[in-house]
Design an enzyme around this catalytic site. Sequence first.
Site, PDB file in Angstrom:
ATOM      1  N   GLU A  38      -0.643   4.830  10.236  1.00  0.00           N
ATOM      2  CA  GLU A  38      -1.677   4.701   9.186  1.00  0.00           C
ATOM      3  C   GLU A  38      -3.073   5.033   9.719  1.00  0.00           C
ATOM      4  OE1 GLU A  38      -0.652   0.850   7.400  1.00  0.00           O
ATOM      5  OE2 GLU A  38       1.345   1.692   7.019  1.00  0.00           O
ATOM      6  N   PHE A  88      11.426   8.641  -6.173  1.00  0.00           N
ATOM      7  CA  PHE A  88      11.705   7.572  -7.121  1.00  0.00           C
ATOM      8  C   PHE A  88      10.411   6.919  -7.562  1.00  0.00           C
ATOM      9  CE2 PHE A  88      15.989   7.593  -5.205  1.00  0.00           C
ATOM     10  CZ  PHE A  88      16.696   7.697  -6.374  1.00  0.00           C
ATOM     11  N   PHE A  89      10.338   6.507  -8.806  1.00  0.00           N
ATOM     12  CA  PHE A  89       9.202   5.722  -9.268  1.00  0.00           C
ATOM     13  C   PHE A  89       9.313   4.329  -8.676  1.00  0.00           C
ATOM     14  CE2 PHE A  89       9.018   8.126 -13.516  1.00  0.00           C
ATOM     15  CZ  PHE A  89       8.152   9.048 -12.954  1.00  0.00           C
ATOM     16  N   GLY A  90       8.178   3.690  -8.492  1.00  0.00           N
ATOM     17  CA  GLY A  90       8.188   2.288  -8.081  1.00  0.00           C
ATOM     18  C   GLY A  90       8.600   2.151  -6.632  1.00  0.00           C
ATOM     19  N   TYR A 134      -1.541  -6.914   8.738  1.00  0.00           N
ATOM     20  CA  TYR A 134      -0.184  -7.027   9.302  1.00  0.00           C
ATOM     21  C   TYR A 134       0.148  -8.401   9.872  1.00  0.00           C
ATOM     22  CZ  TYR A 134       1.053  -2.303   8.216  1.00  0.00           C
ATOM     23  OH  TYR A 134       1.371  -1.167   7.520  1.00  0.00           O
TER      24      TYR A 134
HETATM   25  C1  HEM Z   1       4.893  -1.186  -0.278  1.00  0.00           C
HETATM   26  C2  HEM Z   1       7.278  -2.061   3.844  1.00  0.00           C
HETATM   27  C3  HEM Z   1       3.389  -4.313   5.628  1.00  0.00           C
HETATM   28  C4  HEM Z   1       1.382  -4.135   1.235  1.00  0.00           C
HETATM   29  C5  HEM Z   1       5.859  -1.230   0.693  1.00  0.00           C
HETATM   30  C6  HEM Z   1       7.168  -0.663   0.553  1.00  0.00           C
HETATM   31  C7  HEM Z   1       7.851  -0.907   1.676  1.00  0.00           C
HETATM   32  C8  HEM Z   1       6.967  -1.649   2.567  1.00  0.00           C
HETATM   33  C9  HEM Z   1       9.273  -0.492   1.992  1.00  0.00           C
HETATM   34  C10 HEM Z   1       7.673   0.093  -0.683  1.00  0.00           C
HETATM   35  C11 HEM Z   1       7.276   1.534  -0.521  1.00  0.00           C
HETATM   36  C12 HEM Z   1       7.341   2.339  -1.807  1.00  0.00           C
HETATM   37  O1  HEM Z   1       6.969   1.822  -2.863  1.00  0.00           O
HETATM   38  O2  HEM Z   1       7.718   3.498  -1.728  1.00  0.00           O
HETATM   39  C13 HEM Z   1       6.418  -2.728   4.695  1.00  0.00           C
HETATM   40  C14 HEM Z   1       6.732  -3.111   6.069  1.00  0.00           C
HETATM   41  C15 HEM Z   1       5.642  -3.757   6.560  1.00  0.00           C
HETATM   42  C16 HEM Z   1       4.649  -3.766   5.513  1.00  0.00           C
HETATM   43  C17 HEM Z   1       8.040  -2.828   6.761  1.00  0.00           C
HETATM   44  C18 HEM Z   1       5.431  -4.367   7.910  1.00  0.00           C
HETATM   45  C19 HEM Z   1       5.889  -3.879   9.036  1.00  0.00           C
HETATM   46  C20 HEM Z   1       2.506  -4.468   4.592  1.00  0.00           C
HETATM   47  C21 HEM Z   1       1.247  -5.156   4.680  1.00  0.00           C
HETATM   48  C22 HEM Z   1       0.683  -5.125   3.432  1.00  0.00           C
HETATM   49  C23 HEM Z   1       1.603  -4.395   2.568  1.00  0.00           C
HETATM   50  C24 HEM Z   1       0.679  -5.762   5.963  1.00  0.00           C
HETATM   51  C25 HEM Z   1      -0.613  -5.734   2.973  1.00  0.00           C
HETATM   52  C26 HEM Z   1      -0.880  -6.993   3.097  1.00  0.00           C
HETATM   53  C27 HEM Z   1       2.173  -3.325   0.450  1.00  0.00           C
HETATM   54  C28 HEM Z   1       1.875  -3.019  -0.939  1.00  0.00           C
HETATM   55  C29 HEM Z   1       2.876  -2.138  -1.371  1.00  0.00           C
HETATM   56  C30 HEM Z   1       3.762  -1.957  -0.238  1.00  0.00           C
HETATM   57  C31 HEM Z   1       0.699  -3.546  -1.736  1.00  0.00           C
HETATM   58  C32 HEM Z   1       3.024  -1.486  -2.772  1.00  0.00           C
HETATM   59  C33 HEM Z   1       3.994  -2.176  -3.634  1.00  0.00           C
HETATM   60  C34 HEM Z   1       3.442  -3.330  -4.443  1.00  0.00           C
HETATM   61  O3  HEM Z   1       2.241  -3.369  -4.746  1.00  0.00           O
HETATM   62  O4  HEM Z   1       4.227  -4.208  -4.815  1.00  0.00           O
HETATM   63  N1  HEM Z   1       5.752  -1.817   1.931  1.00  0.00           N
HETATM   64  N2  HEM Z   1       5.156  -3.139   4.400  1.00  0.00           N
HETATM   65  N3  HEM Z   1       2.684  -4.016   3.298  1.00  0.00           N
HETATM   66  N4  HEM Z   1       3.306  -2.666   0.838  1.00  0.00           N
HETATM   67 FE1  HEM Z   1       4.159  -2.820   2.645  1.00  0.00          FE
END
Ligand code: HEM
Length: 393
Positions: A137, A383-385, A95
């Site tokens: 989490e 939804f996908f993706g 984070y």
């Molecule tokens: C997916 C928000 C922090 C890694 C997502 C999604 C959202 C989101 C809205 C899409 C969810 C979906 O596919 O249904 C956030 C918010 C964060 C945060 C608001 C901070 C407060 C992080 C951190 C990491 C991370 C710290 C890791 C370094 C990912 C990954 C995905 C994802 C790998 C899957 C989509 C992809 O691989 O492109 N997150 N996230 N996120 N997030 Fe986060």
Amino acid sequence: MLSQETRTIIKSTVPVLEEHGTAITTVFYKNMFEAHPELLNIFNHANQKQGRQQAALANTVYAAAVHIDNLEAILPAIVQISNKHVSLGIKPEHYPIVGEYLLKGIKEVLGDAATDEIIHAWAETYGVIADAFIGVEKDMYENMETQENGWSFFKDFTIARKEKESENITSFYLKPVDGKNVPSYQPGQYISVRMSIPGEQYLFNRQYSLSQAAQEDEFRISVKRDADNDPNGRVSVYLHDEMNVGDRFEVSAPAGEFVLDTEKTTPVAFVSGGVGITPMMSMFETVATLTPERPTAFLHATRNESMHAFDKDIQKSVAAMDNASYKTLYSDQPQGYITHAVLEEYVDITGDVYVCGPVPFMEAMIQQLQALGMKEEQIHFEFFGPAVALQTV
Ligand code: HEM
């Protein structure tokens, strides 16, 4: 607690950040991956190329900031995203990295307009939002670890069977390499698979719905083979063409919120398009096993007979159930769509309906179901993706 001053700054700058959304997130990801290339083992490279995930993450931070006084109000959205995060093994230490590069992105794009005061306010606010995610989490990881046969993060699985379901969908039956059974899961949940692909620098992660009712000793995923030139298709093509019985990859424990309420005995309908049939299979098989008397309809849309997966399995279950109906429509044929009239004929609008398929299909189905008089809480969908917007905000 955030000060009143911080809140005022946040609320007044959200529209500016949204306006520069694409620029900020592009800079943010570019800089972050340059400094932390190891994160490319977690993020979906295809989403990065298409700019989809960029929008999802940053937009959610802005949207959450608007609700900073009452993050409880957006808890359902946080939980949904956290399911995806835990499925991918996102850890608390990730984070601050995201926070640092998001802020640097804001500074780089807005320049002098992003005063120290503004940057400080956003740093503080991001910290509060990140803590909310980290807390949710942590509980999820604990639940995964304490569940019978459960685990958190990734674990090695082997392909026990590989079965073709249609021209482009193949099922993979997966067993833990350590010989243990698998944890039970809710019908509709998904797993992440993580693998290295020869010739590729970084690991690939993909989510796949579990496509059968929970079994003691195995998972099943059913994967659609994407086109060779589809950047998102790297894993599906590799699975279809190169992976066989005995091959291994890593799998994370089941997660996800798009699940069947197995307590209910009221009418239920499953409406799927294409490979959106996979979570429906898990849900439908669960109804057929646990509550076969439950009034059930299964509607499926696919291109043609050769693309039609699971037909015999569904027919067999329908025949053994007390009150089940099933119809498939082929879009290659005239009138081959699930229309208002088809929904009206098959779906009992006093019950629940689960919808899964490509986005335009789902939008059309949801609209028609609402036109039939079904309420929001009766219509469940996934939804996908990446979610493009925080729907509850
Ligand atoms: C997916 C928000 C922090 C890694 C997502 C999604 C959202 C989101 C809205 C899409 C969810 C979906 O596919 O249904 C956030 C918010 C964060 C945060 C608001 C901070 C407060 C992080 C951190 C990491 C991370 C710290 C890791 C370094 C990912 C990954 C995905 C994802 C790998 C899957 C989509 C992809 O691989 O492109 N997150 N996230 N996120 N997030 Fe986060």
